[in-house]
Design a protein around this motif. Sequence first.
Motif, PDB file in Angstrom:
ATOM      1  N   LEU A 152       0.775   6.833   2.303  1.00 31.28           N
ATOM      2  CA  LEU A 152       0.399   6.080   3.785  1.00 31.28           C
ATOM      3  C   LEU A 152      -0.615   7.245   4.387  1.00 31.28           C
ATOM      4  O   LEU A 152      -0.223   8.428   4.258  1.00 31.28           O
ATOM      5  CB  LEU A 152       1.561   5.787   4.561  1.00 31.28           C
ATOM      6  CG  LEU A 152       2.769   4.866   3.780  1.00 31.28           C
ATOM      7  CD1 LEU A 152       3.884   4.787   4.906  1.00 31.28           C
ATOM      8  CD2 LEU A 152       2.084   3.785   3.494  1.00 31.28           C
ATOM      9  N   SER A 174      -3.627   4.119  10.184  1.00 35.52           N
ATOM     10  CA  SER A 174      -4.087   2.837  10.223  1.00 35.52           C
ATOM     11  C   SER A 174      -5.580   3.097  10.578  1.00 35.52           C
ATOM     12  O   SER A 174      -5.712   3.872  11.378  1.00 35.52           O
ATOM     13  CB  SER A 174      -3.369   1.761  11.075  1.00 35.52           C
ATOM     14  OG  SER A 174      -3.864   0.657  11.050  1.00 35.52           O
ATOM     15  N   ARG A 185      -0.132   1.164   8.784  1.00 38.54           N
ATOM     16  CA  ARG A 185      -0.563   2.430   8.143  1.00 38.54           C
ATOM     17  C   ARG A 185      -1.341   1.732   7.093  1.00 38.54           C
ATOM     18  O   ARG A 185      -1.497   0.463   6.508  1.00 38.54           O
ATOM     19  CB  ARG A 185       0.878   3.155   7.342  1.00 38.54           C
ATOM     20  CG  ARG A 185       1.739   3.823   8.326  1.00 38.54           C
ATOM     21  CD  ARG A 185       0.895   4.938   8.945  1.00 38.54           C
ATOM     22  NE  ARG A 185       2.014   5.934   9.679  1.00 38.54           N
ATOM     23  CZ  ARG A 185       2.407   5.642  10.965  1.00 38.54           C
ATOM     24  NH1 ARG A 185       1.631   4.776  11.558  1.00 38.54           N
ATOM     25  NH2 ARG A 185       3.066   6.275  11.466  1.00 38.54           N
ATOM     26  N   HIS A 186      -2.506   2.686   6.638  1.00 40.63           N
ATOM     27  CA  HIS A 186      -3.306   2.047   5.706  1.00 40.63           C
ATOM     28  C   HIS A 186      -2.745   2.969   4.449  1.00 40.63           C
ATOM     29  O   HIS A 186      -2.260   3.972   4.181  1.00 40.63           O
ATOM     30  CB  HIS A 186      -4.713   2.806   5.772  1.00 40.63           C
ATOM     31  CG  HIS A 186      -5.710   2.571   4.914  1.00 40.63           C
ATOM     32  ND1 HIS A 186      -6.438   1.284   4.621  1.00 40.63           N
ATOM     33  CD2 HIS A 186      -6.304   3.316   4.056  1.00 40.63           C
ATOM     34  CE1 HIS A 186      -6.969   1.425   3.595  1.00 40.63           C
ATOM     35  NE2 HIS A 186      -7.187   2.740   3.190  1.00 40.63           N
ATOM     36  N   SER A 187      -3.010   2.100   3.256  1.00 38.53           N
ATOM     37  CA  SER A 187      -2.728   2.660   1.817  1.00 38.53           C
ATOM     38  C   SER A 187      -3.319   1.738   0.868  1.00 38.53           C
ATOM     39  O   SER A 187      -3.103   0.567   0.795  1.00 38.53           O
ATOM     40  CB  SER A 187      -1.148   2.342   1.588  1.00 38.53           C
ATOM     41  OG  SER A 187      -0.686   2.743   0.312  1.00 38.53           O
ATOM     42  N   THR A 235       1.072  -2.756   6.334  1.00 39.58           N
ATOM     43  CA  THR A 235      -0.332  -1.837   5.803  1.00 39.58           C
ATOM     44  C   THR A 235      -1.218  -2.793   6.252  1.00 39.58           C
ATOM     45  O   THR A 235      -1.434  -4.039   6.658  1.00 39.58           O
ATOM     46  CB  THR A 235      -0.048  -2.014   4.389  1.00 39.58           C
ATOM     47  OG1 THR A 235      -0.249  -3.366   3.714  1.00 39.58           O
ATOM     48  CG2 THR A 235       0.909  -1.319   3.809  1.00 39.58           C
ATOM     49  N   ASP A 236      -2.490  -2.146   6.455  1.00 42.57           N
ATOM     50  CA  ASP A 236      -3.618  -2.605   6.795  1.00 42.57           C
ATOM     51  C   ASP A 236      -4.133  -3.804   6.070  1.00 42.57           C
ATOM     52  O   ASP A 236      -4.668  -5.070   6.532  1.00 42.57           O
ATOM     53  CB  ASP A 236      -4.659  -1.702   6.874  1.00 42.57           C
ATOM     54  CG  ASP A 236      -4.548  -0.611   8.177  1.00 42.57           C
ATOM     55  OD1 ASP A 236      -3.911  -0.855   8.893  1.00 42.57           O
ATOM     56  OD2 ASP A 236      -5.348   0.270   7.923  1.00 42.57           O
TER      57      ASP A 236
END
Length: 347
Positions: A159, A162, A193-195, A213-214
């Motif tokens: 992660l 974001s 969060r971005h992943s 996630t984004d």
Amino acid sequence: MTSDPLLRLDGDYFDGNGSTRTRIQLALYADGQVVIGEQQSARVLIRLEQSEVRISSRLANSPRYLDLPGGQRVETLANDGVDQWVARFRPGLAQGMVHRLEANWRFVALTLVLVVASVWGTVNYGVPYLSQQLAKALPQSLLNQASEQTLAVFEKVWLEPSQLDDQRQQQLLTHFEPALTEYADLGLKVIFRHSEAIGANAFALPDGTIIFTDGLVNLSEHDDELVAILAHEIGHVAHRHGLRRIIQNSMFLFVLAMITGDVSGTADLVLGVPILFAELAYSREHERESDQFALDYLQRHQIPPYRFADLMKRLAKQGGREEGDGQGLQQYLQTHPHINERVEAFQ
């Protein structure tokens, strides 16, 4: 003691002070006297009453152990001779029972059936029930600690912060507020969060932290679709699915060890496969419970259930799981129910 012995047994003698063995012959007399002497020199090592000897039960043709009061032991393969000894001086139904049962194929078959039935019952009913009760009993402090450590690992490996702007995040949190308020007792908290690794997804930690996630936010076409996913994840928290799965996995290892005596090698492979299928079945059942939780929430708040179905079909298409996929063995190897089954209830 001038008469000939009733029987003679050859074996190995251990004096109790080390591993050195001495070949001996044991003589049993009609008056119950036992004389143990070296085979090579005929020197008498010990004399005692037969009642002082503790005799191990017979198991097929494995060695029998004759334990003496001073800590010495005689090991012999003369099972028939020992059986004669027992029959003469220690008659009783229990003597030799293990051997008689072990030699009876009907009893062996019945035992096998009972073992299989017991394992099946334990895996299918005992483990889920116990894991559910244990998950309910664990204190919140333990859930918080486990979740913090899990999130720390995820943020280190998968992660990133974001990339959604603050306005979009706040817009979603405002839209989520009614659901979060309704289940305030669960200590819910939503973070973004971005992943790249995880992609479009959402998941819940045991302490009530729900991560979007984004990719999932960007995939949605209506914020109610994300509310439907939020309700699904709240279902996981409410039913403590994360904890139950951890506990179940630990119990599976315990059951495997109880059956095989260890959890390695061929036994791990052979018996681990059906246990893997059972664990995957539990995972699918947890998803069904959370889907039902989400459906109930959507219907109760007059949110169209198809919002969940629309996003699920988009997720399946993005992941390469079209309708009709996951049949046969592949279906059993999935941690989630098939997409067709999941969206049907929401349409």
